[in-house]
Write a protein that holds these residues in place. Structure first.
Motif, PDB file in Angstrom:
ATOM      1  N   LEU A   1     -23.111 -27.526  14.057  1.00 15.59           N
ATOM      2  CA  LEU A   1     -21.853 -27.398  13.335  1.00 15.59           C
ATOM      3  C   LEU A   1     -20.789 -28.363  13.859  1.00 15.59           C
ATOM      4  O   LEU A   1     -20.067 -28.988  13.081  1.00 15.59           O
ATOM      5  CB  LEU A   1     -21.350 -25.952  13.407  1.00 15.59           C
ATOM      6  N   GLY A   2     -20.690 -28.505  15.163  1.00 10.23           N
ATOM      7  CA  GLY A   2     -19.703 -29.419  15.737  1.00 10.23           C
ATOM      8  C   GLY A   2     -19.905 -30.852  15.272  1.00 10.23           C
ATOM      9  O   GLY A   2     -18.941 -31.567  14.982  1.00 10.23           O
ATOM     10  N   ASP A   3     -21.159 -31.293  15.200  1.00 11.71           N
ATOM     11  CA  ASP A   3     -21.450 -32.650  14.739  1.00 11.71           C
ATOM     12  C   ASP A   3     -20.998 -32.835  13.294  1.00 11.71           C
ATOM     13  O   ASP A   3     -20.398 -33.860  12.936  1.00 11.71           O
ATOM     14  CB  ASP A   3     -22.958 -32.931  14.844  1.00 11.71           C
ATOM     15  N   LEU A   4     -21.293 -31.840  12.452  1.00 13.64           N
ATOM     16  CA  LEU A   4     -20.928 -31.920  11.039  1.00 13.64           C
ATOM     17  C   LEU A   4     -19.414 -31.885  10.835  1.00 13.64           C
ATOM     18  O   LEU A   4     -18.870 -32.662  10.042  1.00 13.64           O
ATOM     19  CB  LEU A   4     -21.585 -30.768  10.265  1.00 13.64           C
ATOM     20  N   LEU A   5     -18.747 -30.998  11.541  1.00 12.24           N
ATOM     21  CA  LEU A   5     -17.288 -30.908  11.410  1.00 12.24           C
ATOM     22  C   LEU A   5     -16.605 -32.156  11.961  1.00 12.24           C
ATOM     23  O   LEU A   5     -15.597 -32.622  11.405  1.00 12.24           O
ATOM     24  CB  LEU A   5     -16.773 -29.647  12.100  1.00 12.24           C
ATOM     25  N   HIS A   6     -17.136 -32.716  13.024  1.00 12.42           N
ATOM     26  CA  HIS A   6     -16.598 -33.955  13.593  1.00 12.42           C
ATOM     27  C   HIS A   6     -16.654 -35.081  12.553  1.00 12.42           C
ATOM     28  O   HIS A   6     -15.703 -35.845  12.419  1.00 12.42           O
ATOM     29  CB  HIS A   6     -17.380 -34.338  14.855  1.00 12.42           C
ATOM     30  N   GLN A   7     -17.751 -35.152  11.813  1.00 15.05           N
ATOM     31  CA  GLN A   7     -17.883 -36.167  10.759  1.00 15.05           C
ATOM     32  C   GLN A   7     -16.824 -36.005   9.680  1.00 15.05           C
ATOM     33  O   GLN A   7     -16.449 -36.968   9.012  1.00 15.05           O
ATOM     34  CB  GLN A   7     -19.269 -36.101  10.112  1.00 15.05           C
ATOM     35  N   LYS A   8     -16.323 -34.783   9.497  1.00 14.55           N
ATOM     36  CA  LYS A   8     -15.291 -34.499   8.493  1.00 14.55           C
ATOM     37  C   LYS A   8     -13.893 -34.528   9.105  1.00 14.55           C
ATOM     38  O   LYS A   8     -12.931 -34.055   8.521  1.00 14.55           O
ATOM     39  CB  LYS A   8     -15.534 -33.132   7.841  1.00 14.55           C
ATOM     40  N   ASN A   9     -13.789 -35.081  10.325  1.00 18.21           N
ATOM     41  CA  ASN A   9     -12.506 -35.261  11.028  1.00 18.21           C
ATOM     42  C   ASN A   9     -11.821 -33.978  11.441  1.00 18.21           C
ATOM     43  O   ASN A   9     -10.598 -33.923  11.547  1.00 18.21           O
ATOM     44  CB  ASN A   9     -11.554 -36.131  10.196  1.00 18.21           C
ATOM     45  N   TYR A  10     -12.581 -32.933  11.680  1.00 17.01           N
ATOM     46  CA  TYR A  10     -12.011 -31.717  12.248  1.00 17.01           C
ATOM     47  C   TYR A  10     -11.733 -31.939  13.727  1.00 17.01           C
ATOM     48  O   TYR A  10     -12.463 -32.650  14.401  1.00 17.01           O
ATOM     49  CB  TYR A  10     -12.990 -30.545  12.106  1.00 17.01           C
ATOM     50  N   HIS A  11     -10.682 -31.319  14.225  1.00 16.15           N
ATOM     51  CA  HIS A  11     -10.420 -31.265  15.665  1.00 16.15           C
ATOM     52  C   HIS A  11     -11.086 -29.996  16.173  1.00 16.15           C
ATOM     53  O   HIS A  11     -10.779 -28.902  15.701  1.00 16.15           O
ATOM     54  CB  HIS A  11      -8.918 -31.241  15.953  1.00 16.15           C
ATOM     55  N   LEU A  12     -11.993 -30.140  17.120  1.00 14.04           N
ATOM     56  CA  LEU A  12     -12.794 -29.012  17.581  1.00 14.04           C
ATOM     57  C   LEU A  12     -12.410 -28.627  18.998  1.00 14.04           C
ATOM     58  O   LEU A  12     -12.308 -29.476  19.881  1.00 14.04           O
ATOM     59  CB  LEU A  12     -14.282 -29.384  17.534  1.00 14.04           C
ATOM     60  N   SER A  13     -12.211 -27.333  19.207  1.00  9.73           N
ATOM     61  CA  SER A  13     -11.839 -26.817  20.519  1.00  9.73           C
ATOM     62  C   SER A  13     -12.744 -25.658  20.895  1.00  9.73           C
ATOM     63  O   SER A  13     -13.142 -24.865  20.036  1.00  9.73           O
ATOM     64  CB  SER A  13     -10.396 -26.306  20.521  1.00  9.73           C
ATOM     65  N   TYR A  14     -13.031 -25.560  22.178  1.00 12.59           N
ATOM     66  CA  TYR A  14     -13.753 -24.415  22.724  1.00 12.59           C
ATOM     67  C   TYR A  14     -12.969 -23.893  23.913  1.00 12.59           C
ATOM     68  O   TYR A  14     -12.593 -24.656  24.799  1.00 12.59           O
ATOM     69  CB  TYR A  14     -15.170 -24.788  23.180  1.00 12.59           C
ATOM     70  N   TYR A  15     -12.712 -22.595  23.923  1.00 11.58           N
ATOM     71  CA  TYR A  15     -12.068 -21.919  25.044  1.00 11.58           C
ATOM     72  C   TYR A  15     -12.972 -20.779  25.480  1.00 11.58           C
ATOM     73  O   TYR A  15     -13.335 -19.935  24.661  1.00 11.58           O
ATOM     74  CB  TYR A  15     -10.712 -21.329  24.641  1.00 11.58           C
ATOM     75  N   GLY A  16     -13.325 -20.755  26.740  1.00  8.90           N
ATOM     76  CA  GLY A  16     -14.140 -19.676  27.271  1.00  8.90           C
ATOM     77  C   GLY A  16     -13.604 -19.248  28.619  1.00  8.90           C
ATOM     78  O   GLY A  16     -13.229 -20.090  29.439  1.00  8.90           O
ATOM     79  N   GLY A  17     -13.589 -17.971  28.868  1.00  4.13           N
ATOM     80  CA  GLY A  17     -12.999 -17.447  30.099  1.00  4.13           C
ATOM     81  C   GLY A  17     -13.842 -17.657  31.337  1.00  4.13           C
ATOM     82  O   GLY A  17     -13.340 -17.536  32.449  1.00  4.13           O
ATOM     83  N   SER A  18     -15.119 -17.992  31.183  1.00  4.99           N
ATOM     84  CA  SER A  18     -15.976 -18.212  32.352  1.00  4.99           C
ATOM     85  C   SER A  18     -16.084 -19.710  32.642  1.00  4.99           C
ATOM     86  O   SER A  18     -15.522 -20.537  31.924  1.00  4.99           O
ATOM     87  CB  SER A  18     -17.363 -17.608  32.123  1.00  4.99           C
ATOM     88  N   GLU A  19     -16.824 -20.045  33.676  1.00  6.98           N
ATOM     89  CA  GLU A  19     -17.013 -21.449  34.050  1.00  6.98           C
ATOM     90  C   GLU A  19     -17.800 -22.177  32.966  1.00  6.98           C
ATOM     91  O   GLU A  19     -18.749 -21.642  32.408  1.00  6.98           O
ATOM     92  CB  GLU A  19     -17.762 -21.553  35.382  1.00  6.98           C
ATOM     93  N   LEU A  20     -17.433 -23.406  32.693  1.00  3.37           N
ATOM     94  CA  LEU A  20     -18.130 -24.202  31.691  1.00  3.37           C
ATOM     95  C   LEU A  20     -19.549 -24.556  32.117  1.00  3.37           C
ATOM     96  O   LEU A  20     -20.405 -24.816  31.270  1.00  3.37           O
ATOM     97  CB  LEU A  20     -17.343 -25.481  31.395  1.00  3.37           C
ATOM     98  N   ASP A  21     -19.808 -24.549  33.414  1.00  4.70           N
ATOM     99  CA  ASP A  21     -21.153 -24.854  33.904  1.00  4.70           C
ATOM    100  C   ASP A  21     -22.143 -23.743  33.590  1.00  4.70           C
ATOM    101  O   ASP A  21     -23.344 -24.000  33.518  1.00  4.70           O
ATOM    102  CB  ASP A  21     -21.136 -25.064  35.425  1.00  4.70           C
TER     103      ASP A  21
END
Length: 180
Positions: free
Chosen positions: A106-126
């Motif tokens: 989904l992120g790849d497809l939305l990026h192609q349509k010029n969406y700004h994509l954000s992810y916020y998660g409360g735990s470590e990204l690793d």
């Protein structure tokens, strides 16, 4: 494999352009189940979710797909459209440079349509390679525990995993309003 029926079920994803692009928000609520919405069993536990549900479309009698029961498995299944099948537990997949680089998600497809994509998660990204998954699939803004703790009024108000939901959601909502 030559005898695989994979392509009998797989459709190449695409997004149709609309006149007015819409916001799309995913909220992953791990461990939340319908029972928590039952006020007879858990009085006052989820009043706002109950109110939201009364104005929304909801689905019941659904099952979880195999290989999507853990953090990254659910994210991959919901955004890439296939189960995350690995030889080890998928939540241990943090040691990669890229995460499912050849998959169209989904992120790849939305990026192609010029969406700004954000992810916020409360735990470590690793953890489970979440940060690398979102970076690989064209998310512009990726934040986890390390960067979000700085935005807390009480920096000690944390669980063993990271930010509590009641701290994370106001931060995310503030960002949503700014981006909207």
């Amino acid at each position: 494999a030559a005898n695989s029926d994979f392509f009998d079920y797989y459709t190449q994803p695409e997004i149709e352009q609309t006149d007015e692009p819409k916001n799309l928000v995913f909220i992953y609520a791990e461990g939340l189940e319908r029972t928590y919405l039952n006020d007879d069993v858990f009085p006052g536990l989820t009043p706002y979710l109950g109110q939201l549900e009364s104005k929304s479309t909801t689905f019941t009698n659904i099952d979880q797909n195999k290989y999507s029961h853990h953090t990254i498995g659910g994210m991959v299944a919901s955004q890439c459209g296939f189960p995350l099948i690995t030889p080890s537990h998928a939540n241990s997949m943090s040691g990669m440079d890229h995460y499912l680089q050849s998959a169209v998600c989904l992120g790849d497809l939305l990026h192609q349509k010029n969406y700004h994509l954000s992810y916020y998660g409360g735990s470590e990204l690793d953890f489970a390679g979440k940060g690398k998954f979102y970076a690989t699939h064209k998310f512009d803004h990726i934040q986890g525990k390390k960067s979000l703790v700085a935005r807390l009024e009480d920096k000690s108000y944390l669980s063993d995993w990271g930010l509590f939901d009641d701290s994370l959601l106001p931060i995310v909502y503030e960002e949503f309003i700014k981006m909207s």
